[in-house]
Write a protein that holds these residues in place. Structure first.
Motif, PDB file in Angstrom:
ATOM      1  N   LEU A 175       0.829  -1.208   0.000  1.00  0.00           N
ATOM      2  CA  LEU A 175       0.000   0.000   0.000  1.00  0.00           C
ATOM      3  C   LEU A 175       0.864   1.260   0.000  1.00  0.00           C
ATOM      4  O   LEU A 175       0.513   2.261  -0.626  1.00  0.00           O
ATOM      5  N   GLU A 176       2.009   1.185   0.673  1.00  0.00           N
ATOM      6  CA  GLU A 176       2.941   2.330   0.646  1.00  0.00           C
ATOM      7  C   GLU A 176       3.406   2.615  -0.780  1.00  0.00           C
ATOM      8  O   GLU A 176       3.520   3.766  -1.195  1.00  0.00           O
ATOM      9  N   GLU A 203      -6.358  -7.558  -1.324  1.00  0.00           N
ATOM     10  CA  GLU A 203      -7.534  -7.617  -2.205  1.00  0.00           C
ATOM     11  C   GLU A 203      -8.652  -6.664  -1.760  1.00  0.00           C
ATOM     12  O   GLU A 203      -9.318  -6.074  -2.597  1.00  0.00           O
ATOM     13  N   THR A 204      -8.852  -6.508  -0.450  1.00  0.00           N
ATOM     14  CA  THR A 204      -9.938  -5.606  -0.033  1.00  0.00           C
ATOM     15  C   THR A 204      -9.525  -4.129  -0.161  1.00  0.00           C
ATOM     16  O   THR A 204     -10.371  -3.243  -0.052  1.00  0.00           O
ATOM     17  N   ASP A 205      -8.242  -3.884  -0.396  1.00  0.00           N
ATOM     18  CA  ASP A 205      -7.784  -2.495  -0.541  1.00  0.00           C
ATOM     19  C   ASP A 205      -8.008  -1.950  -1.940  1.00  0.00           C
ATOM     20  O   ASP A 205      -7.807  -0.748  -2.170  1.00  0.00           O
ATOM     21  N   THR A 206      -8.420  -2.825  -2.862  1.00  0.00           N
ATOM     22  CA  THR A 206      -8.607  -2.340  -4.239  1.00  0.00           C
ATOM     23  C   THR A 206      -9.732  -1.303  -4.305  1.00  0.00           C
ATOM     24  O   THR A 206      -9.780  -0.508  -5.231  1.00  0.00           O
ATOM     25  N   SER A 208     -10.128   1.135  -2.208  1.00  0.00           N
ATOM     26  CA  SER A 208      -9.595   2.436  -1.783  1.00  0.00           C
ATOM     27  C   SER A 208      -8.504   2.964  -2.716  1.00  0.00           C
ATOM     28  O   SER A 208      -8.164   4.141  -2.650  1.00  0.00           O
ATOM     29  N   PHE A 209      -7.905   2.091  -3.520  1.00  0.00           N
ATOM     30  CA  PHE A 209      -6.790   2.528  -4.378  1.00  0.00           C
ATOM     31  C   PHE A 209      -7.151   2.326  -5.845  1.00  0.00           C
ATOM     32  O   PHE A 209      -7.374   1.194  -6.279  1.00  0.00           O
ATOM     33  N   ARG A 210      -7.151   3.403  -6.606  1.00  0.00           N
ATOM     34  CA  ARG A 210      -7.506   3.278  -8.029  1.00  0.00           C
ATOM     35  C   ARG A 210      -6.338   2.762  -8.860  1.00  0.00           C
ATOM     36  O   ARG A 210      -6.485   2.503 -10.053  1.00  0.00           O
ATOM     37  N   ASN A 211      -5.172   2.624  -8.235  1.00  0.00           N
ATOM     38  CA  ASN A 211      -4.003   2.130  -8.985  1.00  0.00           C
ATOM     39  C   ASN A 211      -3.572   0.745  -8.486  1.00  0.00           C
ATOM     40  O   ASN A 211      -2.394   0.418  -8.480  1.00  0.00           O
ATOM     41  N   LEU A 212      -4.550  -0.042  -8.041  1.00  0.00           N
ATOM     42  CA  LEU A 212      -4.220  -1.370  -7.519  1.00  0.00           C
ATOM     43  C   LEU A 212      -5.147  -2.424  -8.126  1.00  0.00           C
ATOM     44  O   LEU A 212      -6.375  -2.287  -8.067  1.00  0.00           O
ATOM     45  N   ILE A 213      -4.524  -3.467  -8.705  1.00  0.00           N
ATOM     46  CA  ILE A 213      -5.283  -4.612  -9.222  1.00  0.00           C
ATOM     47  C   ILE A 213      -4.701  -5.870  -8.571  1.00  0.00           C
ATOM     48  O   ILE A 213      -3.471  -6.029  -8.525  1.00  0.00           O
ATOM     49  N   VAL A 214      -5.567  -6.710  -8.060  1.00  0.00           N
ATOM     50  CA  VAL A 214      -5.093  -7.964  -7.450  1.00  0.00           C
ATOM     51  C   VAL A 214      -5.598  -9.131  -8.287  1.00  0.00           C
ATOM     52  O   VAL A 214      -6.788  -9.219  -8.582  1.00  0.00           O
ATOM     53  N   ALA A 230     -10.408 -18.547 -11.182  1.00  0.00           N
ATOM     54  CA  ALA A 230      -9.669 -17.404 -10.641  1.00  0.00           C
ATOM     55  C   ALA A 230     -10.553 -16.170 -10.618  1.00  0.00           C
ATOM     56  O   ALA A 230     -11.589 -16.121 -11.279  1.00  0.00           O
ATOM     57  N   TYR A 231     -10.113 -15.185  -9.843  1.00  0.00           N
ATOM     58  CA  TYR A 231     -10.792 -13.892  -9.887  1.00  0.00           C
ATOM     59  C   TYR A 231      -9.759 -12.782  -9.778  1.00  0.00           C
ATOM     60  O   TYR A 231      -8.578 -13.028  -9.476  1.00  0.00           O
ATOM     61  N   ALA A 232     -10.207 -11.572 -10.049  1.00  0.00           N
ATOM     62  CA  ALA A 232      -9.330 -10.422  -9.851  1.00  0.00           C
ATOM     63  C   ALA A 232     -10.191  -9.297  -9.322  1.00  0.00           C
ATOM     64  O   ALA A 232     -11.411  -9.289  -9.514  1.00  0.00           O
ATOM     65  N   CYS A 233      -9.555  -8.349  -8.631  1.00  0.00           N
ATOM     66  CA  CYS A 233     -10.308  -7.175  -8.214  1.00  0.00           C
ATOM     67  C   CYS A 233      -9.488  -5.931  -8.507  1.00  0.00           C
ATOM     68  O   CYS A 233      -8.248  -5.970  -8.505  1.00  0.00           O
TER      69      CYS A 233
END
Ligand code: PLP
Length: 381
Positions: A175-176, A203-206, A208-214, A230-233
């Motif tokens: 996240l940093e 995965e649950t932080d996606t 809050s962050f628009r620049n994060l894909i899991v 599989a899944y992605a968020c």
């Protein structure tokens, strides 16, 4: 051109499935499939419905599977997409995020599909963040942070824990990075994160962050490799674009059913992951006692064995182990660092792990006697 993977044991089992009767002679430790079975609830639902599942169309866009992920993992449905294995997600998703001329960063060594998709199919000039043998292939977080903040990458793709090294960045560290480089898209591949102690997934932080894909495979941690689930968020605009590209019925009915029933039996899997950590610890200890080199335990369901460079190469050891039915992975194709003398070995059941240790011991003794004089002193790092 394709990325290189394990799976050589299929040559023995028979790629046309003609020899499936006795599979016990083989220890398939060159791929990272789970050593344990899927949840008993998964086995029961599959066994009781085989013929019906074969002839029935699954929910078109895995609607129920997506709702289950949302409920169980606490991720908004609008941030979720599903597909037939994370390989499909990777091949469809990365081209949406980057184009020729943009800059991307990956770890080195790492899972081979990232350099394959980015370099071979998208012609991106990919930069490597080299992990160092001297520091046990841990990620130097301060150096990574500096590189990421100074370099305006379009994409940073991190496998966490990384394969083949097993090195893990914490949730806070990921996240940093996302906060420090808001214009960079971070693609975090969490195929093995469940094997690490809990609390490392982002995965649950996606939300809050628009620049994060899991990107989350259910192959290894949920023992569903053969079913392709599989899944992605990530940000809703990415999810929408991916949904447009994903064909109907992408996940088979057995795959969707298994995904749902597996997620509903988290306590079974928590037990298997904890046991895997114990088995890994024991395997690493026994490998270190062989004094072939240094076993790096890492945080996933595999071990990286760094062989003493004065002894046989990884390829020589791999080939010799195969004659005992034990398949291990030589990691030369996964990057420029640590290649010729490193093996990646999946953690298997206690009995299979014993066979791995015995095969490695006999293989190296055999090769050594044949060609390489070696001192018995260590350590080699
Ligand atoms: C890091 C990593 N990501 C993705 C995959 C692909 O997994 P699957 O397509 O089975 O979901 C693998 C498979 O080995 C992997 O190691």
């Amino acid at each position: 051109m394709r990325a290189i993977h394990g799976g050589d044991f299929w040559k023995v089992w028979g790629e046309e499935f003609q020899d499936l009767e006795d599979r016990s002679d083989i220890v398939p430790a060159d791929v990272l499939d789970a050593w344990f079975e899927p949840s008993p609830r998964v086995i029961e639902v599959l066994s009781n419905n085989v013929a019906w599942m074969c002839r029935t169309s699954p929910p078109t866009h895995a609607e129920g599977f997506r709702r289950t992920i949302s409920r169980v993992r606490g991720i908004a449905e609008s941030a979720l997409l599903t597909s037939s294995g994370s390989s499909t997600i990777l091949f469809q998703g990365l081209p949406l995020l980057i184009k020729a001329g943009d800059r991307a960063l990956i770890l080195d060594p790492t899972y081979g599909e990232y350099s394959h998709v980015l370099e071979n199919t998208l012609q991106i000039c990919v930069e490597r963040f080299a992990l160092q043998a001297e520091s046990g292939f841990e990620v130097d977080f301060a150096a990574l942070m500096k590189r990421v903040t100074n370099s305006a990458y379009k994409l940073v793709a991190l496998v966490n824990p990384n394969s083949p090294t097993g090195s893990l960045l914490s949730r806070e560290q990921i996240l940093e990075l996302c906060k420090a480089a808001p214009e960079t898209m971070f693609w975090i591949d969490e195929t093995y994160v469940d094997y690490a102690s809990t609390g490392n997934s982002v995965e649950t932080d996606t939300e809050s962050f628009r620049n994060l894909i899991v990107c989350k495979s259910m192959s290894k941690a949920y023992a569903l490799s053969g079913l392709r689930v599989a899944y992605a968020c990530g940000p809703p605009d990415f999810v929408l674009k991916m949904n447009t590209l994903t064909p109907p019925w992408a996940i088979s009915l057995p795959g969707q059913l298994s995904g749902v029933y597996a997620l509903l039996d988290e306590s079974y899997y928590l037990g298997r992951w904890a046991l895997t950590r114990e088995l890994r610890h024991l395997l690493a200890k026994e490998l270190n006692q062989l004094r072939l080199g240094q076993a790096l335990e890492g945080a996933a369901n595999f071990i990286m064995l760094m062989l003493d460079p004065r002894g046989p190469t990884a390829l020589e050891v791999k080939n010799a182990c195969e004659s005992a039915g034990v398949f291990v992975r030589e990691i030369g194709s996964m990057g420029e660092t640590g290649g010729a003398y490193s093996l990646r070995i999946a953690v298997r059941s206690a009995e299979e792990n014993r066979r791995i240790v015995t095969a490695l011991e006999s293989a190296s003794l055999f090769i050594e006697q044949a060609s390489h004089p070696r001192s018995t002193q260590g350590p080699w790092l």
